[in-house]
Scaffold this motif. Structure first.
Motif, PDB file in Angstrom:
ATOM      1  N   GLU A  87       0.808  -1.217   0.000  1.00 20.47           N
ATOM      2  CA  GLU A  87       0.000   0.000   0.000  1.00 20.47           C
ATOM      3  C   GLU A  87       0.845   1.274   0.000  1.00 20.47           C
ATOM      4  O   GLU A  87       0.340   2.359  -0.285  1.00 20.47           O
ATOM      5  CB  GLU A  87      -0.954   0.019   1.204  1.00 20.47           C
ATOM      6  N   MET A  95      -3.133   5.175  -6.132  1.00 18.99           N
ATOM      7  CA  MET A  95      -2.578   3.961  -5.521  1.00 18.99           C
ATOM      8  C   MET A  95      -2.677   2.777  -6.467  1.00 18.99           C
ATOM      9  O   MET A  95      -3.646   2.627  -7.188  1.00 18.99           O
ATOM     10  CB  MET A  95      -3.336   3.623  -4.235  1.00 18.99           C
ATOM     11  N   MET A  97      -2.881  -0.364  -5.407  1.00 21.09           N
ATOM     12  CA  MET A  97      -3.690  -1.424  -4.820  1.00 21.09           C
ATOM     13  C   MET A  97      -5.185  -1.281  -5.028  1.00 21.09           C
ATOM     14  O   MET A  97      -5.917  -2.229  -4.921  1.00 21.09           O
ATOM     15  CB  MET A  97      -3.432  -1.499  -3.316  1.00 21.09           C
ATOM     16  N   LEU A 163      -2.009   5.370   6.430  1.00 19.28           N
ATOM     17  CA  LEU A 163      -1.162   4.208   6.636  1.00 19.28           C
ATOM     18  C   LEU A 163      -0.428   4.335   7.967  1.00 19.28           C
ATOM     19  O   LEU A 163      -0.042   5.436   8.371  1.00 19.28           O
ATOM     20  CB  LEU A 163      -0.140   4.076   5.502  1.00 19.28           C
TER      21      LEU A 163
END
Length: 198
Positions: A87, A95, A97, A163
């Motif tokens: 990630e 991103m 992902m 994150l």
């Protein structure tokens, strides 16, 4: 008095670092052209380092990756960059992902314009490579939001800012050059729009 001395010492260190980077930038610009008008990754790295330092970003790293980097799995890329999680790997502002949620971005832009521009007027799509190069100054798979030719608003996915690790990786301005930095410093230095877009 000790605080003033500490401040002066830090200022001297910063000025020395800037002088070193300027020197590298000058020498790189003199020797970086291969005749095609394109510059080498070293000069790109130096130019972008100067921008990062000038904006107060002090915790960043450069990493050269193998030429087949984009042909490999995300797990392989994570390992190459020594990232804690997949990630943390970003492609410019989108991103890897997650799928881009264009509707969320449309809603954000609609609200940003005080609902004066109808949502149906926003047509989210990728810029063609030649247009992207003209706007950013970077070729395909080398685009970064640091040091673009034009002042394009930057959108960062909210998920990146949440994150656990305060660090992410993005393109470094050359296909085989990646840039890692503290997310918190990026947010302060570049003031991107934080949008839930995945």
């Amino acid at each position: 008095m000790a605080a003033l001395a500490d401040l002066e010492a830090k200022q001297s260190q910063i000025l020395d670092r800037i002088a070193q980077l300027e020197s590298r930038l000058t020498s790189a610009s003199l020797s970086s052209s291969d005749g095609s008008g394109e510059t080498t990754a070293e000069s790109t790295e130096t130019r972008l380092s100067v921008i990062l330092l000038a904006r107060g970003v002090s915790d960043f790293a450069w990493k050269r990756v193998p030429s087949d980097y984009y042909d490999q799995s995300l797990e392989y890329r994570r390992q190459i960059l020594a990232a804690s999680r997949i990630e943390q790997l970003c492609k410019t502002i989108v991103m890897y992902m997650a799928r881009l949620n264009a509707e969320s971005i449309k809603n954000f832009l609609y609200a940003l314009n005080d609902k004066k521009v109808p949502k149906k007027r926003f047509n989210m799509r990728l810029a063609p490579e030649d247009e992207s190069l003209k706007l950013t100054g970077f070729i395909h798979n080398a685009v970064t939001c640091i040091g673009m030719r034009t002042d394009i608003p930057v959108i960062i996915d909210e998920a990146i800012t949440k994150l656990e690790e305060d660090y992410f990786w993005l393109g470094g301005g050359d296909v085989d050059l990646k840039l890692g930095m503290k997310t918190s410093q990026f947010l302060t230095a570049f003031r991107p729009f934080v949008v839930k877009c995945s």
